[in-house]
Design a protein around this motif. Structure first.
Motif, PDB file in Angstrom:
ATOM      1  N   GLY A   1       0.888  -1.259  -0.022  1.00 39.14           N
ATOM      2  CA  GLY A   1       0.071   0.031   0.022  1.00 39.14           C
ATOM      3  C   GLY A   1       0.881   1.329   0.073  1.00 39.14           C
ATOM      4  O   GLY A   1       0.647   2.218  -0.691  1.00 39.14           O
ATOM      5  N   GLU A   2       1.974   1.451   1.000  1.00 38.66           N
ATOM      6  CA  GLU A   2       2.801   2.551   0.727  1.00 38.66           C
ATOM      7  C   GLU A   2       3.654   2.702  -0.491  1.00 38.66           C
ATOM      8  O   GLU A   2       3.759   3.664  -0.827  1.00 38.66           O
ATOM      9  N   GLU A   3       4.014   1.528  -1.112  1.00 33.07           N
ATOM     10  CA  GLU A   3       4.859   1.643  -2.429  1.00 33.07           C
ATOM     11  C   GLU A   3       3.866   2.132  -3.444  1.00 33.07           C
ATOM     12  O   GLU A   3       4.191   2.833  -4.442  1.00 33.07           O
ATOM     13  N   ARG A   4       2.519   1.679  -3.496  1.00 31.34           N
ATOM     14  CA  ARG A   4       1.493   2.338  -4.380  1.00 31.34           C
ATOM     15  C   ARG A   4       1.233   3.526  -4.009  1.00 31.34           C
ATOM     16  O   ARG A   4       0.788   4.225  -5.095  1.00 31.34           O
ATOM     17  N   GLY A   5       1.406   4.211  -2.913  1.00 33.29           N
ATOM     18  CA  GLY A   5       1.339   5.625  -2.672  1.00 33.29           C
ATOM     19  C   GLY A   5      -0.244   6.007  -2.352  1.00 33.29           C
ATOM     20  O   GLY A   5      -0.563   7.030  -2.188  1.00 33.29           O
ATOM     21  N   VAL A   6      -0.930   4.873  -1.977  1.00 30.79           N
ATOM     22  CA  VAL A   6      -2.224   5.105  -1.459  1.00 30.79           C
ATOM     23  C   VAL A   6      -2.554   5.299  -0.010  1.00 30.79           C
ATOM     24  O   VAL A   6      -3.696   5.390   0.635  1.00 30.79           O
ATOM     25  N   VAL A   7      -1.639   4.845   0.751  1.00 26.46           N
ATOM     26  CA  VAL A   7      -1.773   4.919   2.319  1.00 26.46           C
ATOM     27  C   VAL A   7      -0.393   5.214   3.045  1.00 26.46           C
ATOM     28  O   VAL A   7       0.635   4.726   2.513  1.00 26.46           O
ATOM     29  N   GLU A   8      -0.661   5.604   4.252  1.00 28.04           N
ATOM     30  CA  GLU A   8       0.485   5.935   4.914  1.00 28.04           C
ATOM     31  C   GLU A   8       0.113   5.461   6.505  1.00 28.04           C
ATOM     32  O   GLU A   8      -0.586   6.083   6.936  1.00 28.04           O
ATOM     33  N   PHE A   9       0.580   4.083   6.728  1.00 26.83           N
ATOM     34  CA  PHE A   9       0.255   3.724   8.024  1.00 26.83           C
ATOM     35  C   PHE A   9       0.907   4.258   9.236  1.00 26.83           C
ATOM     36  O   PHE A   9       2.214   4.526   9.181  1.00 26.83           O
ATOM     37  N   GLU A  10       0.335   4.467  10.423  1.00 26.33           N
ATOM     38  CA  GLU A  10       0.906   4.973  11.509  1.00 26.33           C
ATOM     39  C   GLU A  10       1.097   3.973  12.548  1.00 26.33           C
ATOM     40  O   GLU A  10       0.587   2.869  12.519  1.00 26.33           O
ATOM     41  N   ALA A  11       1.971   4.144  13.341  1.00 24.71           N
ATOM     42  CA  ALA A  11       2.349   3.292  14.539  1.00 24.71           C
ATOM     43  C   ALA A  11       1.288   3.258  15.629  1.00 24.71           C
ATOM     44  O   ALA A  11       1.035   1.968  16.013  1.00 24.71           O
ATOM     45  N   THR A  12       0.236   4.089  15.458  1.00 21.80           N
ATOM     46  CA  THR A  12      -0.835   4.022  16.485  1.00 21.80           C
ATOM     47  C   THR A  12      -2.160   3.157  15.920  1.00 21.80           C
ATOM     48  O   THR A  12      -2.965   2.908  16.193  1.00 21.80           O
ATOM     49  N   ASP A  13      -2.080   2.859  14.462  1.00 27.87           N
ATOM     50  CA  ASP A  13      -3.192   2.266  13.717  1.00 27.87           C
ATOM     51  C   ASP A  13      -3.238   0.605  14.289  1.00 27.87           C
ATOM     52  O   ASP A  13      -2.156   0.112  14.619  1.00 27.87           O
ATOM     53  N   SER A  14      -4.596   0.347  14.745  1.00 30.20           N
ATOM     54  CA  SER A  14      -4.563  -0.990  15.171  1.00 30.20           C
ATOM     55  C   SER A  14      -4.456  -2.142  13.995  1.00 30.20           C
ATOM     56  O   SER A  14      -4.598  -1.904  12.971  1.00 30.20           O
ATOM     57  N   ALA A  15      -4.095  -3.153  14.612  1.00 29.61           N
ATOM     58  CA  ALA A  15      -3.963  -4.560  13.600  1.00 29.61           C
ATOM     59  C   ALA A  15      -5.148  -4.509  12.978  1.00 29.61           C
ATOM     60  O   ALA A  15      -5.219  -4.867  11.842  1.00 29.61           O
TER      61      ALA A  15
END
Length: 86
Positions: A22-36
Motif C-alpha cells: 500500500g505504501e509503495e503504491r502511494g495510497v496509504v501511509e500507516f501510523e504506529a498507532t493504527d490497530s492491527a
C-alpha cells in the motif's frame, strides 16, 4: 473455512507485506498507532480493489475471514518449501 497450520504467523507477515504494498503504491501511509484490525481491513479492501484477492460476500466479511484471506494471499507468494507452508 479451514484454518491454515501457521495462520497467525502468515497473518503477521501478510500485514507487513500489505503495508509495504500500500505504501509503495502511494495510497496509504500507516501510523504506529493504527490497530492491527484497522490495518487488516484496509489491506483486505485494497487487495480486493486491486483484484489481487477474491472478495468475500459482504455478509461474510469479518475480522476472522479477512485475516484468513490475507494469510492465504501471503502464503501463495511464498516459495515452495517455505517453513510457514509446512
Amino acid at each position: 473455512m479451514k484454518k491454515l497450520k501457521h495462520e497467525a504467523e502468515l497473518v503477521k507477515e501478510a500485514i507487513l507485506a500489505g503495508m509495504k504494498y500500500g505504501e509503495e503504491r502511494g495510497v496509504v501511509e500507516f501510523e504506529a498507532t493504527d490497530s492491527a484490525s484497522d490495518k487488516i481491513q484496509y489491506i483486505y479492501r485494497l487487495l480486493v480493489h486491486d483484484k489481487k484477492i477474491q472478495p468475500l460476500p459482504e455478509e461474510q466479511v469479518s475480522q476472522q475471514t479477512m485475516r484468513h484471506k490475507l494469510a492465504l494471499w501471503y502464503s501463495k507468494q511464498l516459495p515452495k518449501g517455505h517453513p510457514l507452508l509446512k
